[in-house]
Write an enzyme that holds these catalytic residues in place. Structure first.
Site, PDB file in Angstrom:
ATOM      1  N   CYS A 224       0.891  -1.176   0.000  1.00 52.28           N
ATOM      2  CA  CYS A 224       0.000   0.000   0.000  1.00 52.28           C
ATOM      3  C   CYS A 224       0.918   1.212   0.000  1.00 52.28           C
ATOM      4  CB  CYS A 224      -0.916  -0.019   1.218  1.00 52.28           C
ATOM      5  SG  CYS A 224      -1.845  -1.567   1.407  1.00 52.28           S
ATOM      6  N   ALA A 225       1.453   1.566  -1.155  1.00 52.23           N
ATOM      7  CA  ALA A 225       2.700   2.320  -1.218  1.00 52.23           C
ATOM      8  C   ALA A 225       2.579   3.843  -1.146  1.00 52.23           C
ATOM      9  CB  ALA A 225       3.455   1.951  -2.495  1.00 52.23           C
ATOM     10  N   ALA A 226       1.559   4.426  -1.794  1.00 48.33           N
ATOM     11  CA  ALA A 226       1.514   5.890  -1.874  1.00 48.33           C
ATOM     12  C   ALA A 226       1.412   6.488  -0.471  1.00 48.33           C
ATOM     13  CB  ALA A 226       0.322   6.323  -2.724  1.00 48.33           C
ATOM     14  N   PRO A 227       2.057   7.630  -0.241  1.00 48.99           N
ATOM     15  CA  PRO A 227       2.645   8.542  -1.229  1.00 48.99           C
ATOM     16  C   PRO A 227       4.107   8.277  -1.578  1.00 48.99           C
ATOM     17  CG  PRO A 227       2.618   9.594   0.899  1.00 48.99           C
ATOM     18  CD  PRO A 227       1.958   8.257   1.090  1.00 48.99           C
ATOM     19  N   ASN A 229       7.164   7.703   0.573  1.00 48.97           N
ATOM     20  CA  ASN A 229       8.352   7.900   1.414  1.00 48.97           C
ATOM     21  C   ASN A 229       8.988   6.571   1.809  1.00 48.97           C
ATOM     22  OD1 ASN A 229       8.430  10.685   1.431  1.00 48.97           O
ATOM     23  ND2 ASN A 229       7.187  10.885   3.276  1.00 48.97           N
ATOM     24  N   LYS A 230       8.153   5.600   2.187  1.00 51.92           N
ATOM     25  CA  LYS A 230       8.687   4.291   2.583  1.00 51.92           C
ATOM     26  C   LYS A 230       9.300   3.574   1.383  1.00 51.92           C
ATOM     27  CE  LYS A 230       5.318   3.699   6.344  1.00 51.92           C
ATOM     28  NZ  LYS A 230       4.443   4.858   5.987  1.00 51.92           N
ATOM     29  N   ASP A 248      -1.003   0.730  -5.272  1.00 46.26           N
ATOM     30  CA  ASP A 248      -1.945   1.629  -4.615  1.00 46.26           C
ATOM     31  C   ASP A 248      -3.140   1.791  -5.535  1.00 46.26           C
ATOM     32  OD1 ASP A 248      -1.604   3.524  -1.998  1.00 46.26           O
ATOM     33  OD2 ASP A 248      -3.014   4.392  -3.420  1.00 46.26           O
ATOM     34  N   CYS A 347      -0.430   3.541  11.430  1.00 45.81           N
ATOM     35  CA  CYS A 347      -0.317   4.776  12.206  1.00 45.81           C
ATOM     36  C   CYS A 347      -1.516   4.874  13.139  1.00 45.81           C
ATOM     37  CB  CYS A 347      -0.190   6.003  11.308  1.00 45.81           C
ATOM     38  SG  CYS A 347      -1.501   6.176  10.078  1.00 45.81           S
TER      39      CYS A 347
END
Length: 460
Positions: A224-227, A229-230, A248, A347
């Site tokens: 679940c990549a966006a946006p 940074n990771k 995403d 988060c």
């Protein structure tokens, strides 16, 4: 001035009920969305104080063309910023009187208790991750020294980070490529940021890729990549050697992510607008995927920079729905045949989305996977929801000076599984890491390849 106009438009959209803060910011087409989001958030937080200030200064009476609705624009600037400057003396005098009446000395102390409870965000330091695809920590340190900052070396405790002020900065005590500056330090216009040499990323958000620690040359999925940074952090750990499959479902977020990854010098990645649950683990394309980073949708309850008008705490039904989805996507990720290590993160502060999800999926998979005792030196551990849950990590504004976060590291049992000793170590005493140099650094004797970078949006 465009920033203030964009912020005023977002505020007007909120008043009309046209959407939430993040949605309105993302669809504003303003190129630096994080900067816009921060300005809107602070304006909303101080809205009652600003209303009282405008009323006390009798600005609506002095400026007949300024309606109460247009005062929203005045708060953020826009074409009314010149008007505010014209009445600066009057506004500053009213602010001083307001502080005297309230018997306070700081602007923060003017906030009501409920608003002041959100002050955790203003106490979190500015974390700067050095992008080792383009530069080195020691070169970035030298760059900031030339800009007048004082480098204090590696932090020995969280209290040292808490005490930062002025133009001083430290190397983080846990993560080896993370520099720490005082809260509210703004680098959005800094040359290092606009060229992709540094990434503005909260410390807790750096933990998933750091703990996944894929070996150079590996195939990795960012589910679940966006946006992004990771994803850029994964690429730096891989040294751009290997392959990253990033998924995403949001087209706009993927477009932002693509720009951000190009700016950061990331190569060897493949973006797909696809729900990760629809990805076939048996597809030969993913036959070498040994690492998966899974940061699924969650309640976001750990994000301490939530604006005052943010949604209420999720209901029990909403939490159960989220947890059901999270269990499903985590179990799906574990079904990739070559998988050796997975990091699950949210988060969220809620046990239902964290320990309960991990415990249920581990039970479902029996003895196939185990929970790794990740990063033993990290001070905050998982809640005692099941035996071994203390191997998970938690983060919070109060204890770790970060956003609220949860991380669990799972490894496959058996001959092919990676050993827990291969988990990354904490930062060493030297800031010498990575390769490259930042713009403006002193020339070095060895030749370096020039890189082209594209400007892009600043993702959340």
């Amino acid at each position: 001035m465009a920033l203030y106009s964009a912020a005023a438009a977002v505020l007007e959209g909120l008043e009309r009920g046209a959407g939430g803060v993040k949605a309105l910011v993302y669809h504003s087409r303003f190129p630096h969305v994080r900067q816009l989001y921060a300005l809107v958030s602070e304006t909303l937080r101080y809205s009652p104080v600003l209303e009282e200030l405008l009323a006390g200064a009798a600005l609506l009476q002095a400026e007949k063309k300024l309606s109460p609705q247009l005062a929203k624009g005045l708060k953020c600037g826009g074409r009314w910023k010149a008007l505010a400057r014209r009445h600066r003396a009057r506004l500053e005098a009213e602010l001083a009187r307001l502080k005297v009446r309230r018997k306070v000395s700081r602007n923060e102390d003017l906030l009501a208790p409920a608003q002041a409870a959100g002050r955790g965000a203003s106490q979190i330091p500015r974390y700067v991750r050095v992008n080792t695809l383009k530069t080195r920590v020691d070169d970035v340190v030298d760059f900031f020294k030339r800009e007048g900052y004082s480098y204090l070396g590696k932090a020995a405790s969280v209290e040292e980070l808490r005490a930062l002020s002025g133009k001083k900065f430290l190397l983080d005590l846990h993560l080896p490529e993370l520099l720490v500056f005082p809260p509210q330090t703004d680098f959005h216009e800094n040359l290092l940021y606009t060229s992709g040499h540094i990434i503005l990323q909260d410390k807790a958000s750096c933990l998933p890729a750091f703990l996944l620690s894929p070996a150079a040359g590996s195939h990795v999925i960012d589910a679940c990549a966006a946006p992004g940074n990771k994803t850029s952090h994964l690429a730096a750990i891989l040294k751009n050697k290997g392959r990253i499959f990033a998924f995403d479902v949001d087209t706009k977020r993927l477009a932002t992510m693509n720009t951000m990854l190009m700016r950061a010098g990331v190569t060897g990645f493949q973006l797909a607008q696809q729900d990760f649950l629809t990805v076939d683990p048996g597809d030969p394309k993913y036959s070498k995927v040994a690492y998966i980073l899974l940061d699924p949708s969650c309640s976001g309850s750990g994000m301490v920079n939530r604006v005052p008008m943010a949604e209420a705490a999720p209901s029990a039904e909403r939490l159960q729905a989220l947890a059901g989805f999270q269990r499903k996507v985590l179990s799906h990720a574990l079904s990739f045949p070559a998988l050796q290590r997975l990091v699950y993160s949210t988060c969220s502060l809620h046990q239902e989305e964290n320990e309960d999800v991990v415990g249920a999926v581990l039970q479902e998979w029996g003895s196939a996977f185990r929970l790794v005792d990740a990063f033993p030196c990290w001070p905050c551990r998982g809640l005692a929801a099941f035996p071994g849950a203390e191997s998970c990590l938690r983060a919070s504004a109060a204890d770790t000076l970060t956003h609220g976060f949860f991380v669990a590291v799972l490894e496959r049992r058996g001959d092919g599984a990676a050993a827990s000793s291969s988990l990354p170590a904490a930062a060493d005493d030297s800031p010498q890491h990575g390769k490259g140099t930042e713009p403006g650094a002193a020339p070095r004797k060895r030749k370096r390849k020039k890189q082209r970078v594209k400007e892009g949006n600043d993702p959340f």
